[in-house]
Scaffold this motif. Sequence first.
Motif, PDB file in Angstrom:
ATOM      1  N   ASN A  62       0.761  -1.194   0.077  1.00 17.30           N
ATOM      2  CA  ASN A  62       0.061   0.026   0.100  1.00 17.30           C
ATOM      3  C   ASN A  62       1.148   1.313   0.004  1.00 17.30           C
ATOM      4  O   ASN A  62       0.500   2.260  -0.716  1.00 17.30           O
ATOM      5  CB  ASN A  62      -0.814   0.003   1.081  1.00 17.30           C
ATOM      6  N   TRP A  63       1.961   1.271   0.813  1.00 19.67           N
ATOM      7  CA  TRP A  63       2.679   2.253   0.821  1.00 19.67           C
ATOM      8  C   TRP A  63       3.349   2.558  -0.513  1.00 19.67           C
ATOM      9  O   TRP A  63       3.737   3.889  -0.969  1.00 19.67           O
ATOM     10  CB  TRP A  63       3.761   2.040   2.022  1.00 19.67           C
ATOM     11  N   LEU A  64       3.993   1.470  -1.073  1.00 19.80           N
ATOM     12  CA  LEU A  64       4.505   1.631  -2.228  1.00 19.80           C
ATOM     13  C   LEU A  64       3.716   2.202  -3.335  1.00 19.80           C
ATOM     14  O   LEU A  64       4.072   3.212  -4.327  1.00 19.80           O
ATOM     15  CB  LEU A  64       5.317   0.567  -2.753  1.00 19.80           C
ATOM     16  N   THR A  65       2.343   1.933  -3.264  1.00 21.97           N
ATOM     17  CA  THR A  65       1.459   2.320  -4.180  1.00 21.97           C
ATOM     18  C   THR A  65       1.180   3.743  -4.034  1.00 21.97           C
ATOM     19  O   THR A  65       1.089   4.534  -5.070  1.00 21.97           O
ATOM     20  CB  THR A  65       0.124   1.708  -4.168  1.00 21.97           C
ATOM     21  N   ASP A  66       1.208   4.440  -2.630  1.00 23.13           N
ATOM     22  CA  ASP A  66       0.724   5.653  -2.544  1.00 23.13           C
ATOM     23  C   ASP A  66       2.002   6.671  -3.018  1.00 23.13           C
ATOM     24  O   ASP A  66       1.847   7.655  -3.196  1.00 23.13           O
ATOM     25  CB  ASP A  66       0.679   5.822  -0.967  1.00 23.13           C
ATOM     26  N   LEU A  67       3.216   5.919  -2.905  1.00 24.09           N
ATOM     27  CA  LEU A  67       4.303   6.769  -3.151  1.00 24.09           C
ATOM     28  C   LEU A  67       4.421   7.146  -4.927  1.00 24.09           C
ATOM     29  O   LEU A  67       4.940   7.937  -5.262  1.00 24.09           O
ATOM     30  CB  LEU A  67       5.583   6.105  -2.991  1.00 24.09           C
ATOM     31  N   GLY A  68       3.548   6.160  -5.420  1.00 25.44           N
ATOM     32  CA  GLY A  68       3.522   6.323  -7.074  1.00 25.44           C
ATOM     33  C   GLY A  68       4.079   5.354  -7.774  1.00 25.44           C
ATOM     34  O   GLY A  68       4.086   5.383  -8.992  1.00 25.44           O
ATOM     35  N   LEU A  69       4.414   4.096  -7.246  1.00 27.26           N
ATOM     36  CA  LEU A  69       4.983   3.046  -8.207  1.00 27.26           C
ATOM     37  C   LEU A  69       4.017   2.318  -8.625  1.00 27.26           C
ATOM     38  O   LEU A  69       2.701   2.255  -8.263  1.00 27.26           O
ATOM     39  CB  LEU A  69       5.774   2.047  -7.151  1.00 27.26           C
ATOM     40  N   THR A  70       4.223   1.964  -9.882  1.00 31.40           N
ATOM     41  CA  THR A  70       3.157   1.130 -10.638  1.00 31.40           C
ATOM     42  C   THR A  70       3.373  -0.337 -10.014  1.00 31.40           C
ATOM     43  O   THR A  70       4.347  -0.772  -9.362  1.00 31.40           O
ATOM     44  CB  THR A  70       3.610   1.195 -12.129  1.00 31.40           C
ATOM     45  N   ASP A  71       2.486  -1.188 -10.339  1.00 29.34           N
ATOM     46  CA  ASP A  71       2.320  -2.560 -10.112  1.00 29.34           C
ATOM     47  C   ASP A  71       3.532  -3.403 -10.739  1.00 29.34           C
ATOM     48  O   ASP A  71       4.256  -4.108  -9.946  1.00 29.34           O
ATOM     49  CB  ASP A  71       1.102  -3.225 -10.638  1.00 29.34           C
ATOM     50  N   LEU A  72       4.095  -3.038 -11.988  1.00 25.44           N
ATOM     51  CA  LEU A  72       5.343  -3.663 -12.072  1.00 25.44           C
ATOM     52  C   LEU A  72       6.441  -3.139 -11.518  1.00 25.44           C
ATOM     53  O   LEU A  72       7.333  -4.042 -11.326  1.00 25.44           O
ATOM     54  CB  LEU A  72       5.423  -3.255 -13.705  1.00 25.44           C
ATOM     55  N   GLN A  73       6.687  -1.997 -11.152  1.00 23.23           N
ATOM     56  CA  GLN A  73       7.635  -1.483 -10.344  1.00 23.23           C
ATOM     57  C   GLN A  73       7.849  -2.189  -8.921  1.00 23.23           C
ATOM     58  O   GLN A  73       8.741  -2.195  -8.413  1.00 23.23           O
ATOM     59  CB  GLN A  73       7.698   0.046 -10.323  1.00 23.23           C
ATOM     60  N   ILE A  74       6.545  -2.126  -8.458  1.00 26.88           N
ATOM     61  CA  ILE A  74       6.478  -2.801  -7.074  1.00 26.88           C
ATOM     62  C   ILE A  74       6.769  -4.391  -7.333  1.00 26.88           C
ATOM     63  O   ILE A  74       7.551  -4.564  -6.191  1.00 26.88           O
ATOM     64  CB  ILE A  74       5.139  -2.920  -6.584  1.00 26.88           C
ATOM     65  N   GLN A  75       6.704  -5.072  -8.056  1.00 29.18           N
ATOM     66  CA  GLN A  75       7.021  -6.408  -8.294  1.00 29.18           C
ATOM     67  C   GLN A  75       8.688  -6.382  -8.524  1.00 29.18           C
ATOM     68  O   GLN A  75       9.101  -7.266  -7.698  1.00 29.18           O
ATOM     69  CB  GLN A  75       6.309  -6.941  -9.579  1.00 29.18           C
ATOM     70  N   ARG A  76       9.145  -5.529  -9.194  1.00 28.29           N
ATOM     71  CA  ARG A  76      10.603  -5.691  -9.451  1.00 28.29           C
ATOM     72  C   ARG A  76      11.090  -5.291  -8.155  1.00 28.29           C
ATOM     73  O   ARG A  76      12.156  -5.900  -7.636  1.00 28.29           O
ATOM     74  CB  ARG A  76      11.003  -4.676 -10.491  1.00 28.29           C
ATOM     75  N   ALA A  77      10.545  -4.200  -7.257  1.00 32.19           N
ATOM     76  CA  ALA A  77      11.247  -3.812  -6.165  1.00 32.19           C
ATOM     77  C   ALA A  77      11.188  -5.083  -5.008  1.00 32.19           C
ATOM     78  O   ALA A  77      12.229  -5.409  -4.498  1.00 32.19           O
ATOM     79  CB  ALA A  77      10.666  -2.607  -5.536  1.00 32.19           C
ATOM     80  N   VAL A  78      10.193  -5.783  -5.144  1.00 36.60           N
ATOM     81  CA  VAL A  78       9.859  -6.802  -4.309  1.00 36.60           C
ATOM     82  C   VAL A  78      10.812  -7.829  -4.366  1.00 36.60           C
ATOM     83  O   VAL A  78      11.424  -8.573  -3.538  1.00 36.60           O
ATOM     84  CB  VAL A  78       8.317  -7.194  -4.261  1.00 36.60           C
ATOM     85  N   VAL A  79      11.131  -8.100  -5.619  1.00 38.79           N
ATOM     86  CA  VAL A  79      12.032  -9.250  -6.152  1.00 38.79           C
ATOM     87  C   VAL A  79      13.495  -8.777  -5.794  1.00 38.79           C
ATOM     88  O   VAL A  79      14.204  -9.333  -5.295  1.00 38.79           O
ATOM     89  CB  VAL A  79      11.950  -9.544  -7.370  1.00 38.79           C
ATOM     90  N   ALA A  80      13.941  -7.401  -5.983  1.00 41.20           N
ATOM     91  CA  ALA A  80      15.140  -7.331  -5.583  1.00 41.20           C
ATOM     92  C   ALA A  80      15.669  -6.981  -4.126  1.00 41.20           C
ATOM     93  O   ALA A  80      16.556  -7.359  -3.806  1.00 41.20           O
ATOM     94  CB  ALA A  80      15.364  -5.829  -6.302  1.00 41.20           C
ATOM     95  N   HIS A  81      14.526  -6.652  -3.468  1.00 40.91           N
ATOM     96  CA  HIS A  81      14.476  -6.374  -2.041  1.00 40.91           C
ATOM     97  C   HIS A  81      13.627  -6.743  -1.100  1.00 40.91           C
ATOM     98  O   HIS A  81      12.759  -6.199  -0.605  1.00 40.91           O
ATOM     99  CB  HIS A  81      15.002  -5.038  -1.717  1.00 40.91           C
TER     100      HIS A  81
END
Length: 299
Positions: free
Chosen positions: A127-146
């Motif tokens: 939810n926090w990442l979404t509120d910051l403005g990240l797209t679903d694809l960006q969130i997926q990559r961020a979660v996989v990376a870290h």
Amino acid sequence: LKLAPSPRASLASAMRRRPARSGPNRPSPVTQLHLCIAAAAAAAVLLYLWGGCSWLTVGLRLPGPPVARSCSQRVPRRCSSGAEASTQAEAYLLSWGLSEEQLSKVKARYGQNFNPKVEGAVKPKLNWLTDLGLTDLQIQRAVVAHPKLFRHDLENKLKPLAQWLLDIGMEKLKVAKLIASCPQICGYSRELKLTPLVHWLSELGLDKSHIAKVLSNKPQLFGHSLEANLKPKVQFLVERGFTTAQIASLVTTYPVLLGLSLKRLTRRASILEAQGLLTESSLGTAMKMTDAKFTACFE
């Protein structure tokens, strides 16, 4: 005296005596084909509509109905054991679009036991990442990376980090881009790593807007050691005759310069210097070149 029947009369009589076909009339082959196609299409529609059932989606390998990518999506009822909580987290991440391969990387990078709680750790961070403005694809990559992002405290670490980035001059969209491209920053210490880097760039002569520009364009600098990596590169430039103002301009215009190895910087600067070409712009341009292109231009 009986007359012999004519051939036409004999044929008509034989046809009248022919036994009737038992059962209903059989349809033609074309009609049978049409019926089969219609039945198969109806079965496919029913299986698709009921695709959410495990015995259909798993046993028959059929795709289920579209899954909504929303933070408000319902998840399985919470359980107390770590294994069950892990299953919930995996299901929730898959609902966000992660593939099985990506989920395997998340579990491997997270640590020994992948057991974050959906309601307490996974869902609030997404939810926090979404509120910051990240797209679903960006969130997926961020979660996989870290994936250790789920270990960090939201109120005491992640939200203060985003506010700190805003305070040093970054726009909200830049903050979202930075976290999307370098999610590891969520695990860095502000006191020991982030703040000292900003102070050092300020000492080099960069103002607030330039510092924000450098760090948003090259967020990987947050992960470099000041003493072992960044300061030796600046000292090398000083020894080559660059002034403080020129170094500040180089870093602002070509932040990649600080991200490359000291060995590469030394070699290319030495080649340019030997040819009398070592200037601020030529060094910055040369550091962005591939090895093949640099060799073709200057060697």
